[in-house]
Design an enzyme around this catalytic site. Structure first.
Site, PDB file in Angstrom:
ATOM      1  N   TYR A   1      23.765  -0.630  -2.342  1.00 34.26           N
ATOM      2  CA  TYR A   1      23.116   0.687  -2.352  1.00 34.26           C
ATOM      3  C   TYR A   1      24.111   1.796  -2.031  1.00 34.26           C
ATOM      4  O   TYR A   1      25.004   1.651  -1.201  1.00 34.26           O
ATOM      5  CB  TYR A   1      21.925   0.738  -1.397  1.00 34.26           C
ATOM      6  CG  TYR A   1      22.186   0.341   0.045  1.00 34.26           C
ATOM      7  CD1 TYR A   1      22.277   1.309   1.042  1.00 34.26           C
ATOM      8  CD2 TYR A   1      22.324  -1.000   0.417  1.00 34.26           C
ATOM      9  CE1 TYR A   1      22.494   0.960   2.361  1.00 34.26           C
ATOM     10  CE2 TYR A   1      22.540  -1.359   1.726  1.00 34.26           C
ATOM     11  CZ  TYR A   1      22.621  -0.375   2.708  1.00 34.26           C
ATOM     12  OH  TYR A   1      22.851  -0.734   4.020  1.00 34.26           O
TER      13      TYR A   1
ATOM     14  N   HIS B   1      12.610   0.328   6.519  1.00 36.68           N
ATOM     15  CA  HIS B   1      13.349   1.399   7.168  1.00 36.68           C
ATOM     16  C   HIS B   1      13.366   2.649   6.288  1.00 36.68           C
ATOM     17  O   HIS B   1      13.771   2.579   5.128  1.00 36.68           O
ATOM     18  CB  HIS B   1      14.805   0.970   7.423  1.00 36.68           C
ATOM     19  CG  HIS B   1      14.952  -0.398   7.994  1.00 36.68           C
ATOM     20  ND1 HIS B   1      14.537  -0.716   9.267  1.00 36.68           N
ATOM     21  CD2 HIS B   1      15.463  -1.553   7.470  1.00 36.68           C
ATOM     22  CE1 HIS B   1      14.797  -2.006   9.517  1.00 36.68           C
ATOM     23  NE2 HIS B   1      15.353  -2.531   8.431  1.00 36.68           N
TER      24      HIS B   1
END
Length: 436
Positions: free
Chosen positions: A130, A67
């Site tokens: 993240y 992605h």
């Protein structure tokens, strides 16, 4: 403790590999997953994370991606180990470039916007973490590529037929069918003005808004702009009626356009990590010095200069900013040169002040200078941009204009600023406008 903090480049432009010191003892370990000052000093972008996401993966072989998201991210693991792979899905020569690395708690990777991100777990109970510099949105546009793409040829440690993938990830297109993610755009405000027109010509791919497209003085209008679609905003809009600014109505308009609107623009730039280019003026100085450097303090004489100085102070608080000081701007529209040309053709013999000294700035030169600042990634802060040549008085420039138009330059006569201002409601002018 293991290792030292290090930042190294990868084959994908803008993507950085970070070695993180991990402090270990009998109780376990500790690491600084994001340390702004240290990492920025080592070359990591000051990307301004606003959200921290964590993905827990219970099984070995859990595979996610690929992605490409419309924001930057800093990835690492808090527990376990992964094989991570990336594919550059941005427009440009490096479209399709790949990079892969094994990540444990001692490794992090900065992933720029538009680079496809994926990983495969190598240990059970892996915690993938993240940071991103924009809030997740259902309206965000993703660019995806299939994890099994033959062109990318990612060497997955666990064969994909033995891995766990979502049906959605399995259905992603091959690289040949991917539409690359376009870069963020430049936004030009005040595109209908003299400088704005030159900027539009110099930056044909930029989004250009006139006053009719976007009212800078409407605070609510800023909420309707998709600021994350842009990386740079050039503010060429301003209230420039120097003499009218000394009146009651003009003073209010000058502060509303030149300061209050710039406050809103600075807020938007700061909140969205934008580079803000703001055009300033020699009028922020009193003109007592023969030449003005970038570090000279404010000393404006009139309302217009006061509003420009106030705007400079506001813009200086934006982390990524260029304050571009200029003087005596000449472009496509009404200006001193066009006025003198008109007088010459009409047979008018003007008296022009000879005690105001400075340099002309052609809008084509100013636009080119702004573009160079951006392309060269010049240090943020104040920059002086004018056209070249020796400083001259308005009187000297008027004579040259008459001569260039085929008229006798002796038709222009000199006068002083004080004499010219007699009987007129004029704003004070700096006697010296030359910028270093």
């Amino acid at each position: 403790m293991s290792g030292e903090l290090r930042v190294t480049t990868t084959p994908i432009p803008g993507m950085l590999l970070i070695e993180l010191p991990v402090h270990r003892d009998s109780r376990g370990w500790f690491k600084e997953n994001w340390q702004r000052q240290k990492m920025v000093d080592l070359g990591l972008p000051d990307f301004g994370p606003v959200q921290n996401n964590i993905s827990f993966n219970s099984a070995v072989g859990a595979t996610r991606g690929i992605h490409a998201e419309p924001w930057d991210k800093l990835v690492s693991v808090a527990a376990g180990r992964i094989f991570a792979a990336w594919v550059d899905l941005r427009e440009g020569e490096t479209f399709g470039a790949t990079f892969s690395v094994e990540i444990d708690p001692g490794v992090a990777v900065f992933v720029p916007r538009g680079v496809g991100n994926s990983y495969q777990t190598l240990e059970p109970d892996t915690v993938y973490t993240y940071l991103v510099n924009d809030h997740w949105s259902a309206d965000a546009t993703y660019t995806n590529v299939n994890v099994a793409d033959e062109t990318a040829a990612i060497a997955w440690p666990i064969p994909l037929e033995d891995a766990e993938l979502s049906d959605k990830d399995k259905a992603h297109p091959r690289l040949a069918d991917v539409t690359p993610m376009a870069p963020r755009k430049t936004l030009i405000l005040g595109a209908g003005g003299q400088l704005g027109k030159a900027l539009v010509a110099a930056l044909p791919d930029a989004v250009a808004w006139t006053r009719d497209d976007f009212d800078l003085t409407d605070a609510s209008a800023y909420e309707r702009v998709a600021w994350r679609d842009y990386d740079t905003v050039i503010n060429a809009a301003a209230y420039t009626a120097v003499d009218a600014a000394e009146t009651l109505e003009g003073r209010r308009d000058a502060w509303r356009v030149n300061v209050s609107a710039v406050v809103e623009l600075a807020k938007a730039a700061t909140a969205n990590g934008l580079t803000l280019v703001h055009v300033s003026s020699d009028y922020v100085f009193d003109g007592e010095l023969p030449e003005h450097g970038v570090d000279e303090g404010f000393s404006p004489l009139g309302v217009y200069g006061q509003t420009k100085a106030a705007a400079d102070a506001v813009v200086s608080t934006v982390p990524r900013h260029y304050i571009v000081r200029t003087s005596w701007v000449i472009g496509d529209g009404n200006n001193f040169i066009s006025t003198m040309q008109g007088l010459a053709e009409k047979g008018v013999d003007p008296a022009v002040v000879d005690d105001q000294i400075g340099r002309l700035t052609y809008t084509t030169d100013l636009a080119a200078g702004i573009l160079q600042l951006l392309r060269d990634k010049a240090p943020y802060g104040v920059h002086n941009i004018t056209s070249g040549g020796d400083p001259k008085s308005w009187y000297e420039i008027a004579r040259e204009t008459f001569k260039a138009a085929g008229h006798d330059p002796d038709r222009v006569s000199p006068t002083t600023t004080a004499k010219y201002a007699e009987g007129k409601n004029l704003a004070p002018r700096p006697p010296h406008s030359t910028l270093s």
